[in-house]
Scaffold this active site. Structure first.
Site, mmCIF file in Angstrom:
data_model
loop_
_atom_site.group_PDB
_atom_site.id
_atom_site.type_symbol
_atom_site.label_atom_id
_atom_site.label_comp_id
_atom_site.label_asym_id
_atom_site.label_seq_id
_atom_site.Cartn_x
_atom_site.Cartn_y
_atom_site.Cartn_z
ATOM 1 N N GLY A 1 0.785 -1.233 0.000
ATOM 2 C CA GLY A 1 0.000 0.000 0.000
ATOM 3 C C GLY A 1 0.811 1.275 0.000
ATOM 4 C CB CYS B 1 -18.515 0.905 -27.821
ATOM 5 S SG CYS B 1 -17.974 0.777 -29.513
ATOM 6 C CD GLU B 2 -18.569 0.569 -21.619
ATOM 7 O OE1 GLU B 2 -18.956 1.315 -20.710
ATOM 8 O OE2 GLU B 2 -19.088 -0.526 -21.880
#
Ligand SMILES: *Cc1c(COP(=O)(O)O)cnc(C)c1O
Length: 386
Positions: free
Chosen positions: A213, A314-315
């Site tokens: 992290g 296509c988004e």
């Protein structure tokens, strides 16, 4: 670097992930040196980047690996990472996977829940068990990459861990903590560790895996300061006989670049869109988390304009950056997306029937090595039965 990137595009085509060995070595060295004076096993989180050629570089520096399953174990085997430096993680381990990991002599497992312990680990075997505790600490990072709060799916509470320890303490060798990703402040790490140490003392648990992290600088935030991290954690860590960590982003992200080509520059009434060959299929972080990646056009002769850099899929969510200032490119110009070495290729996919990029390593001496071929269209349906 401009010439290097142009050269790579000429030889290997685009899109291509480019990794610099010198940066990778420098980042890995920083991680390795943090607790070098303790009995410290640094491991690399394979999910951040699973290219065996890169993992091999880390193996040669002494790193082990943190894996989720058989696929990542195979990447480690190909990289020559010894199973006694491998940690198996996950909140959905199966019985078959357990058999596989034992057969392959994986040394450590982080047990995610009491239920998992009962199902898989009650019987004696050679894997060392670490309990993943959820210290209920707010890592103050993006909700999708935050893991250490009670509401998250990972780990067990201290109360649950104690219930388990009361019955089976002789089976447990360590605790595991991983409170989230891209954390740039030391305090959450310190609090989580100190809370866990209280429990470790009570049950004489002598090993700890402090997870990963460690955050980097993508934009305006500061990178996690490893000197401060060391200073704050060392007094507690000194009480343990073995310290493991699992670092992905901090090592890989700055070493990798996505080099891709502009296929269209389009103006609507309100916006300018730079359309590239690559979108959320090759780098999903902007679409998935709204993550920021700095982008540069190699040919800076165009005027600086505010643009959206988008993919060809296509988004509407298919973008690499929104409202950034960029030298306006032309069709065919090269752009690089920075800090793409972690969670870049490893999250790439074939959405819209697109293929995945190649990966190229720029070695210390400047020479180039293809470390993954560009996927071919013909390979896309090779596992389909018609
Ligand atoms: C994702 C993950 C890591 C690595 O996280 P980074 O932010 O890339 O360092 C380490 N341990 C566990 C359990 C993880 O899920």
């Amino acid at each position: 670097m401009k010439e290097k990137f142009e050269n790579i595009a000429d030889i290997y085509g685009t899109p291509v992930y480019v990794y610099f060995e010198d940066i990778l070595l420098k980042r890995a060295k920083k991680v390795k040196e943090v607790f070098e004076d303790l009995n410290f096993l640094p491991t690399v989180a394979v999910k951040a980047n699973n290219n065996p050629a890169l993992l091999k570089i880390l193996e040669e520096m002494g790193f082990g690996a943190d894996i989720l399953g058989e696929g990542e174990l195979l990447a480690c085997t190909l990289a020559g990472i010894s199973p006694d430096k491998i940690v198996w993680n996950g909140n959905g381990k199966t019985f078959e996977q357990k058999e596989y990991m034992i057969k392959n002599k994986v040394k450590y497992v982080n047990v995610d829940s009491f239920e998992e312990f009962n199902y898989l680990w009650k019987e004696e075997n050679n894997i060392e068990l670490f309990l993943r505790v959820n210290p209920d600490i707010d890592a103050k990072t993006h909700p999708y990459i935050s893991t250490g709060l009670k509401k998250h799916k990972f780990g067990m509470s201290f109360t649950q861990a104690e219930d388990l320890l009361k019955k089976y303490s002789e089976r447990i060798s360590g605790f595991h903590l991983h409170i989230g990703s891209q954390i740039t402040e030391v305090l959450p790490f310190k609090e989580a560790l100190e809370k866990t140490y209280e429990l470790a003392k009570k049950y004489n648990i002598r090993k700890i895996n402090i997870g990963g992290g460690w955050g980097i600088k993508y934009k305006s935030e500061n990178e996690l300061d490893l000197n401060i991290l060391r200073k704050e954690l060392l007094p507690t860590l000194k009480n343990f006989d073995l310290i493991i960590n699992e670092i992905g982003r901090f090592i890989f992200a700055p070493a990798g670049f996505l080099l891709t080509k502009v296929v269209m520059v389009k103006k609507t009434e309100t916006k300018t869109f730079v359309v590239t060959e690559s979108g959320m299929n090759h780098l999903i972080r902007p679409a998935l988390y709204g993550a920021y990646h700095e982008i540069e056009v190699l040919d800076k002769s165009g005027p600086v304009e505010k643009v959206d850099v988008v993919g060809p899929l296509c988004e509407s969510g298919d973008f690499l950056a929104k409202d950034i200032e960029l030298n306006l490119p032309k069709i065919g110009d090269l752009i690089v997306v920075k800090n793409a070495g972690a969670y870049g290729f490893s999250m790439a996919n074939n959405y819209n029937g697109t293929t995945q990029p190649a990966e190229v390593l720029v070695k210390k001496d400047g020479s180039l090595k293809l470390i993954r071929k560009k996927q071919k269209v013909e390979e896309l349906f090779s596992s389909c039965i018609i």
